[in-house]
Design an enzyme around this catalytic site. Structure first.
Site, PDB file in Angstrom:
ATOM      1  N   ASN A  42       7.938  -3.971  -6.254  1.00 19.10           N
ATOM      2  CA  ASN A  42       6.775  -4.043  -5.379  1.00 19.10           C
ATOM      3  C   ASN A  42       6.300  -5.485  -5.290  1.00 19.10           C
ATOM      4  O   ASN A  42       6.351  -6.240  -6.266  1.00 19.10           O
ATOM      5  CB  ASN A  42       5.652  -3.094  -5.820  1.00 19.10           C
ATOM      6  CG  ASN A  42       5.235  -3.250  -7.265  1.00 19.10           C
ATOM      7  OD1 ASN A  42       6.042  -3.616  -8.121  1.00 19.10           O
ATOM      8  ND2 ASN A  42       3.984  -2.960  -7.551  1.00 19.10           N
ATOM      9  N   GLU A  44       2.988  -7.324  -4.015  1.00 13.88           N
ATOM     10  CA  GLU A  44       1.610  -7.129  -3.553  1.00 13.88           C
ATOM     11  C   GLU A  44       1.101  -8.353  -2.807  1.00 13.88           C
ATOM     12  O   GLU A  44       1.756  -9.401  -2.766  1.00 13.88           O
ATOM     13  CB  GLU A  44       0.708  -6.787  -4.756  1.00 13.88           C
ATOM     14  CG  GLU A  44       1.118  -5.472  -5.401  1.00 13.88           C
ATOM     15  CD  GLU A  44       0.136  -4.976  -6.451  1.00 13.88           C
ATOM     16  OE1 GLU A  44      -0.728  -5.755  -6.893  1.00 13.88           O
ATOM     17  OE2 GLU A  44       0.261  -3.784  -6.819  1.00 13.88           O
ATOM     18  N   CYS A  53       6.293  -1.724  -1.125  1.00  7.61           N
ATOM     19  CA  CYS A  53       6.714  -0.940  -2.292  1.00  7.61           C
ATOM     20  C   CYS A  53       8.128  -1.313  -2.728  1.00  7.61           C
ATOM     21  O   CYS A  53       8.936  -1.800  -1.933  1.00  7.61           O
ATOM     22  CB  CYS A  53       6.697   0.551  -1.965  1.00  7.61           C
ATOM     23  SG  CYS A  53       5.071   1.253  -1.705  1.00  7.61           S
ATOM     24  N   GLU A  55      10.655   0.641  -3.410  1.00 10.74           N
ATOM     25  CA  GLU A  55      11.705   1.409  -2.728  1.00 10.74           C
ATOM     26  C   GLU A  55      12.047   0.787  -1.377  1.00 10.74           C
ATOM     27  O   GLU A  55      13.202   0.649  -1.002  1.00 10.74           O
ATOM     28  CB  GLU A  55      11.249   2.859  -2.508  1.00 10.74           C
ATOM     29  CG  GLU A  55      10.929   3.623  -3.778  1.00 10.74           C
ATOM     30  CD  GLU A  55       9.477   3.509  -4.210  1.00 10.74           C
ATOM     31  OE1 GLU A  55       8.883   2.411  -4.080  1.00 10.74           O
ATOM     32  OE2 GLU A  55       8.941   4.522  -4.689  1.00 10.74           O
ATOM     33  N   CYS A  90       5.806   6.785  -2.469  1.00  7.89           N
ATOM     34  CA  CYS A  90       4.703   7.081  -1.550  1.00  7.89           C
ATOM     35  C   CYS A  90       5.257   7.694  -0.261  1.00  7.89           C
ATOM     36  O   CYS A  90       6.465   7.692  -0.004  1.00  7.89           O
ATOM     37  CB  CYS A  90       3.906   5.813  -1.252  1.00  7.89           C
ATOM     38  SG  CYS A  90       4.696   4.728  -0.052  1.00  7.89           S
TER      39      CYS A  90
HETATM   40  N1  THU Z   1       4.136   1.340  -5.186  1.00  9.53           N
HETATM   41  C1  THU Z   1       5.497   1.255  -5.091  1.00  9.53           C
HETATM   42  O1  THU Z   1       6.078   0.189  -5.330  1.00  9.53           O
HETATM   43  N2  THU Z   1       6.183   2.358  -4.715  1.00  9.53           N
HETATM   44  C2  THU Z   1       5.599   3.542  -4.368  1.00  9.53           C
HETATM   45  O2  THU Z   1       6.261   4.410  -3.819  1.00  9.53           O
HETATM   46  C3  THU Z   1       4.199   3.770  -4.689  1.00  9.53           C
HETATM   47  C4  THU Z   1       3.385   2.544  -4.883  1.00  9.53           C
HETATM   48  C5  THU Z   1       3.389   0.153  -5.593  1.00  9.53           C
HETATM   49  C6  THU Z   1       2.522  -0.407  -4.501  1.00  9.53           C
HETATM   50  C7  THU Z   1       1.470  -1.148  -5.302  1.00  9.53           C
HETATM   51  O3  THU Z   1       1.947  -2.446  -5.565  1.00  9.53           O
HETATM   52  C8  THU Z   1       1.381  -0.366  -6.602  1.00  9.53           C
HETATM   53  O4  THU Z   1       2.528   0.466  -6.654  1.00  9.53           O
HETATM   54  C9  THU Z   1       0.141   0.498  -6.728  1.00  9.53           C
HETATM   55  O5  THU Z   1      -0.028   1.308  -5.633  1.00  9.53           O
END
Ligand code: THU
Length: 135
Positions: A42, A44, A53, A55, A90
């Site tokens: 991920n 941010e 994310c 994935e 997600c």
């Molecule tokens: N996140 C992912 O990397 N993958 C997901 O499918 C769910 C959320 C990350 C996004 C963010 O940086 C952190 O998790 C918290 O939401």
């Protein structure tokens, strides 16, 4: 390639997470039909909605390098990179998977003691697909 080998690569990718806002570190490893593996973490952003994310990072890396035929995906995550349970994809990531993968596509969700295998059709039942709606 075994699920365990793919999971190890997801865990390694998790160490590269850029997550100064949530503190949740997530890693993914995507196995392509030809055996190539693309990893993702991920990434941010101060403008939270710009976050990508793990994935989708892996899938977009693969597609941008010419791969569209995927065999499996491993996902792990946790606060400060400590895995205390499964970190399910997600909704947006599930939809992106559906663009390229069939319902039987396996997703290995890593937990504190091992992993569970969930199919994409279980993760995204009745998902939207352009082919079915644009006739
Ligand atoms: N996140 C992912 O990397 N993958 C997901 O499918 C769910 C959320 C990350 C996004 C963010 O940086 C952190 O998790 C918290 O939401």
């Amino acid at each position: 390639m075994t699920p365990e080998t793919l999971i190890e690569q997801a865990k390694e990718a998790m160490t590269r997470a850029y997550a100064p806002y949530s503190g949740y570190h997530v890693g993914a490893a995507l196995l392509c039909a030809d055996g190539t593996v693309y990893t993702g973490c991920n990434v941010e952003n101060a403008s939270y909605g710009a976050t990508n994310c793990a994935e989708r990072t892996a899938i977009f890396k693969a597609v941008s390098e010419g791969h569209r035929d995927f065999t499996a995906l491993a996902v792990c995550g946790g606060k400060d990179g400590i895995i205390t349970g499964a970190f399910p994809p997600c909704g947006i990531c599930r939809q992106v998977m559906a663009e390229f993968c069939g319902g039987d596509f396996p997703v290995y969700l890593v937990n504190e003691s091992g992993y569970d295998t969930l199919t994409l059709s279980r993760l995204l039942p009745c998902g939207f697909s352009a082919q079915e709606h644009m006739r």
